[in-house]
Design a protein around this motif. Structure first.
Motif, PDB file in Angstrom:
ATOM      1  N   LEU A 223      14.917  -1.075  42.591  1.00  0.00           N
ATOM      2  CA  LEU A 223      16.396  -1.421  42.201  1.00  0.00           C
ATOM      3  C   LEU A 223      16.512  -2.160  40.703  1.00  0.00           C
ATOM      4  O   LEU A 223      17.665  -2.055  40.345  1.00  0.00           O
ATOM      5  CB  LEU A 223      16.726  -2.292  43.539  1.00  0.00           C
ATOM      6  CG  LEU A 223      16.969  -1.958  44.886  1.00  0.00           C
ATOM      7  CD1 LEU A 223      17.194  -2.882  45.717  1.00  0.00           C
ATOM      8  CD2 LEU A 223      17.726  -0.652  44.675  1.00  0.00           C
ATOM      9  N   SER A 224      15.443  -2.748  40.298  1.00  0.00           N
ATOM     10  CA  SER A 224      15.801  -3.477  39.147  1.00  0.00           C
ATOM     11  C   SER A 224      14.454  -3.710  38.454  1.00  0.00           C
ATOM     12  O   SER A 224      13.238  -3.673  39.073  1.00  0.00           O
ATOM     13  CB  SER A 224      16.169  -4.907  39.546  1.00  0.00           C
ATOM     14  OG  SER A 224      16.214  -5.771  38.400  1.00  0.00           O
ATOM     15  N   LEU A 225      14.410  -4.189  37.109  1.00  0.00           N
ATOM     16  CA  LEU A 225      13.284  -4.116  36.410  1.00  0.00           C
ATOM     17  C   LEU A 225      13.467  -4.911  35.144  1.00  0.00           C
ATOM     18  O   LEU A 225      14.590  -5.101  34.744  1.00  0.00           O
ATOM     19  CB  LEU A 225      12.579  -3.045  35.930  1.00  0.00           C
ATOM     20  CG  LEU A 225      12.924  -2.186  34.942  1.00  0.00           C
ATOM     21  CD1 LEU A 225      11.845  -0.916  34.804  1.00  0.00           C
ATOM     22  CD2 LEU A 225      14.488  -1.659  34.842  1.00  0.00           C
TER      23      LEU A 225
ATOM     24  N   THR B 283       8.903  -4.778  38.297  1.00  0.00           N
ATOM     25  CA  THR B 283       9.767  -4.223  39.089  1.00  0.00           C
ATOM     26  C   THR B 283      10.121  -4.542  40.574  1.00  0.00           C
ATOM     27  O   THR B 283       9.262  -5.132  40.952  1.00  0.00           O
ATOM     28  CB  THR B 283       9.359  -2.487  39.332  1.00  0.00           C
ATOM     29  OG1 THR B 283       8.112  -2.795  39.754  1.00  0.00           O
ATOM     30  CG2 THR B 283       9.004  -2.224  37.846  1.00  0.00           C
ATOM     31  N   ALA B 284      11.379  -4.740  40.767  1.00  0.00           N
ATOM     32  CA  ALA B 284      11.810  -5.071  42.268  1.00  0.00           C
ATOM     33  C   ALA B 284      12.157  -3.823  43.088  1.00  0.00           C
ATOM     34  O   ALA B 284      12.977  -2.896  42.699  1.00  0.00           O
ATOM     35  CB  ALA B 284      12.978  -6.056  42.040  1.00  0.00           C
TER      36      ALA B 284
ATOM     37  N   VAL C 281      14.600  -6.458  47.326  1.00  0.00           N
ATOM     38  CA  VAL C 281      14.804  -7.454  46.354  1.00  0.00           C
ATOM     39  C   VAL C 281      15.938  -6.759  45.302  1.00  0.00           C
ATOM     40  O   VAL C 281      15.566  -5.839  44.816  1.00  0.00           O
ATOM     41  CB  VAL C 281      13.438  -7.654  45.341  1.00  0.00           C
ATOM     42  CG1 VAL C 281      13.508  -8.632  44.518  1.00  0.00           C
ATOM     43  CG2 VAL C 281      12.573  -7.883  46.569  1.00  0.00           C
ATOM     44  N   LYS C 282      16.846  -7.347  44.890  1.00  0.00           N
ATOM     45  CA  LYS C 282      18.083  -6.828  44.425  1.00  0.00           C
ATOM     46  C   LYS C 282      17.975  -6.790  42.704  1.00  0.00           C
ATOM     47  O   LYS C 282      18.084  -5.924  42.018  1.00  0.00           O
ATOM     48  CB  LYS C 282      19.331  -7.444  44.809  1.00  0.00           C
ATOM     49  CG  LYS C 282      20.495  -7.323  44.029  1.00  0.00           C
ATOM     50  CD  LYS C 282      21.090  -5.813  44.404  1.00  0.00           C
ATOM     51  CE  LYS C 282      22.447  -5.874  43.620  1.00  0.00           C
ATOM     52  NZ  LYS C 282      22.960  -4.555  43.596  1.00  0.00           N
TER      53      LYS C 282
ATOM     54  N   CYS D  34      16.032 -12.327  43.184  1.00  0.00           N
ATOM     55  CA  CYS D  34      17.057 -12.476  44.302  1.00  0.00           C
ATOM     56  C   CYS D  34      17.264 -11.440  45.436  1.00  0.00           C
ATOM     57  O   CYS D  34      16.828 -10.342  44.952  1.00  0.00           O
ATOM     58  CB  CYS D  34      18.598 -12.711  43.792  1.00  0.00           C
ATOM     59  SG  CYS D  34      19.320 -11.318  43.083  1.00  0.00           S
ATOM     60  N   SER D  35      17.363 -11.398  46.382  1.00  0.00           N
ATOM     61  CA  SER D  35      17.139 -10.563  47.439  1.00  0.00           C
ATOM     62  C   SER D  35      18.346 -10.442  48.478  1.00  0.00           C
ATOM     63  O   SER D  35      19.158 -11.478  48.728  1.00  0.00           O
ATOM     64  CB  SER D  35      15.729 -10.874  48.219  1.00  0.00           C
ATOM     65  OG  SER D  35      15.743 -10.281  49.359  1.00  0.00           O
TER      66      SER D  35
END
Lengths: 276, 319
Positions: free
Chosen positions: B198-200, B212-213, B241-242, B257-258
């Motif tokens: 979802l994110s990095l 990375t999340a 994990v957002k 954040c999650s």
């Protein structure tokens, strides 16, 4: 370009100790110029849905394939209906291709069996179940099979029970005029058949209701009388003698000489009335 | 420190790289499914110290906003990623009637991530659910380049903090990819997680380190020179994990954040990686940022429509 204030990590000596990154050295100039100099610039490229799927199919570089999404599953057509056996099959039976029927499972529904029964020769209830009965006939020949269902042989898992129209591949070609006409007629006749059957059932039900009510009143009255008699007897209450018994042996005592009616009763004299 | 009640669930928050009191927040009605979005610029100092921050600029948009980014080249310019596939550029110094100053409509589906190049400061990236990324320059009317290769929605893009031509992208095809704007294909395809990424973000101090999340509840830290195995795996979130972001001030420090409604601070090089856990939000936390100008100043926003700003080490709810 003026740009934002220097970042904290851009101070001299801030770089980590893990060594240089494996990237090509940065180019000079603005980002747009760098991209154009590399020959990769494609200004204003629009992405269409067709390109998307084509790109997704063509690239095979990922070492791990992406999981299939629920809406991407092929062959999902009609699968969810198989064996579902919901009551609305009755209504979708005409006009459809029988695709919505599953294999068996809609038995036990009185509406359904009555619908078939109206044409199959008057058998209600059991024996009419088995979706194959309808699915196998493609919908419009249903009542012919209804008659067979009446013998109870076509039901569960019979020769038609497992015939799932969905497993036959693509849907059938559109029906011809006569077929569709007959199908419409079948629908109309079915409709009136259902209506008349329901009217009949309602009449019958209200008749039974009335009969049962009357019978209930009758029987409850009898029960009441019987119980009351029993309880009163338990309490020792005797029934009043009937008129004829006034002429019995006790009757002359009232009019006997010991009682003088013209006399007014004395106080307390009533106590002795029931005394003996 | 102050908290701000946003008009709708918050999706992203960003500190300005120019003004230490300025904050950008992207919010969307009805959790981004349908309805309008709001781009808000908050000023922490406008209402006095300790008071709730005041919005100095608020612009409604016709569709949901999923991400936002400040320009690194112009102090009042910012970009917003919209659910209708467009990227809008706003100038917070101009009145609302003249905004957005640019409407960039090229993506076929929702744009979910934005990042402005922090090194060369003249270009930004958009990551979209149409599986592509696009490179934009604010002085051009159309995108400079489109990056294809992902096989599912691209959720985020992050420029390297040290290399002006390198960036990375996180996608729902369970990979993270490292790109060079001069190369036709990604320089590295990283099968980072077992679920959607979802994110990095890049480590600001080590140009090879990437975090990375993912939906698999974990954060993994990778070295692009040895992509076989992660350098570290940070477990502690209870749901997907957002977002994840590296600290601009302290090497090795991360913020995440999650969907478990918490914000966590990590140091991936420490034995006990979890530094702090904040559970001040009462709904999913969707946006976080760390101030570039003030060491340790954090911000978060979530679907409880709150924007919190607090220094690291304190309670966000304490005013």
């Amino acid at each position: 370009m003026a740009g934002s204030p220097p970042k904290p990590w851009e101070r001299p000596g801030a770089e980590g100790a893990s060594g240089p990154a494996p990237f090509k050295p940065p180019s000079g100039g603005s980002t747009s110029d760098v991209v154009e100099a590399s020959g990769m610039a494609k200004p204003g490229e629009n992405v269409t849905a067709a390109e998307r799927s084509a790109a997704a199919n063509a690239s095979t570089t990922v070492s791990r394939p992406m999981p299939q999404r629920p809406w991407q599953q092929t062959g999902g057509y009609g699968n969810t209906y198989g064996g579902a056996g919901y009551g609305s099959n009755m209504y979708s039976s005409y006009g459809g291709f029988g695709n919505t029927y599953g294999s068996g499972g809609m038995y036990g529904n009185s509406m359904y069996s009555s619908y078939g029964g109206g044409y199959g020769g008057g058998m209600y209830g059991g024996g009419m179940y088995g979706g194959g009965m309808y699915g196998g006939m493609g919908g419009y020949g249903g009542y012919g099979m209804g008659g067979m269902g009446g013998y109870g042989g076509m039901g569960m898992g019979g020769p038609y029970g497992n015939q799932d129209p969905n497993s036959m591949g693509p849907p059938a070609s559109p029906p011809g005029f006569w077929v569709s006409f007959l199908r419409v007629m079948h629908g109309v006749v079915n409709f009136f058949g259902r209506i008349s059957f329901l009217v009949e059932q309602n009449t019958q039900a209200s008749y039974f209701f009335m009969t049962a009510m009357l019978q209930l009143f009758d029987r409850s009255g009898m029960l009441y009388g019987e119980l009351a008699r029993f309880v009163l007897r338990l309490l020792g209450v005797k029934r009043k003698p009937k008129k004829g018994s006034l002429q019995g042996p006790e009757a002359p005592a009232i009019q006997g000489p010991s009682h003088q009616f013209p006399e007014a009763p004395k106080a307390g004299s009533w106590d002795n009335v029931w005394g003996n | 420190m102050p908290a701000f009640k946003a008009p709708a669930p918050g999706f992203a928050v960003r500190f300005s790289p120019f003004h230490e009191n300025r904050l950008l927040a992207a919010t969307s009605q009805h959790f981004g499914l349908v309805g309008n979005g709001h781009l808000i610029v908050l000023d922490l100092a406008a209402a006095g110290p300790g008071a709730a921050p005041a919005p100095v600029f608020s612009f409604p948009t016709s569709d949901a906003l999923f991400d936002c980014a400040w320009s690194e080249s112009h102090e009042s310019l910012c970009a917003a990623a919209s659910g209708d596939g467009s990227v809008r550029l706003f100038d917070a110094a101009l009145p609302p009637a003249q905004n957005p100053v640019r409407l960039l409509r090229e993506h076929a589906r929702e744009v979910h991530g934005l990042d402005w190049n922090p090194v060369r400061r003249d270009a930004f990236l958009s990551a979209s659910w149409d599986d592509t990324l696009k490179l934009w320059s604010p002085d051009r009317p159309a995108s400079v380049r489109t990056f294809r290769g992902h096989e599912y929605c691209v959720y985020a893009a992050a420029w390297s903090a040290r290399h002006p031509d390198v960036f990375a992208s996180a996608s729902g095809d369970r990979t993270a990819r490292v790109w060079d704007v001069r190369d036709p294909a990604p320089t590295l395809i990283l099968p980072a997680h077992d679920h959607e990424v979802l994110s990095l973000d890049w480590d600001k101090y080590d140009p090879s380190i990437l975090a990375t999340a993912s939906v698999d509840k974990s954060i993994r830290v990778w070295d692009v020179r040895a992509p076989r195995a992660p350098v570290a795996q940070l477990a502690g979130h209870g749901y997907a994990v957002k977002r994840v972001r590296f600290s601009p001030h302290r090497q090795g420090m991360l913020m995440s954040c999650s969907y478990d409604m918490t914000v966590c601070m990590w140091d991936y090089r420490a034995e006990d990686a979890l530094l702090a856990r904040y559970n001040h939000h009462t709904e999913f936390v969707a946006g976080i940022d760390m101030s570039v100008l003030v060491d340790g100043l954090l911000a978060s926003t979530g679907w409880d429509e709150m924007v919190y700003i607090w220094p690291f080490g304190t309670d966000p709810r304490a005013m």
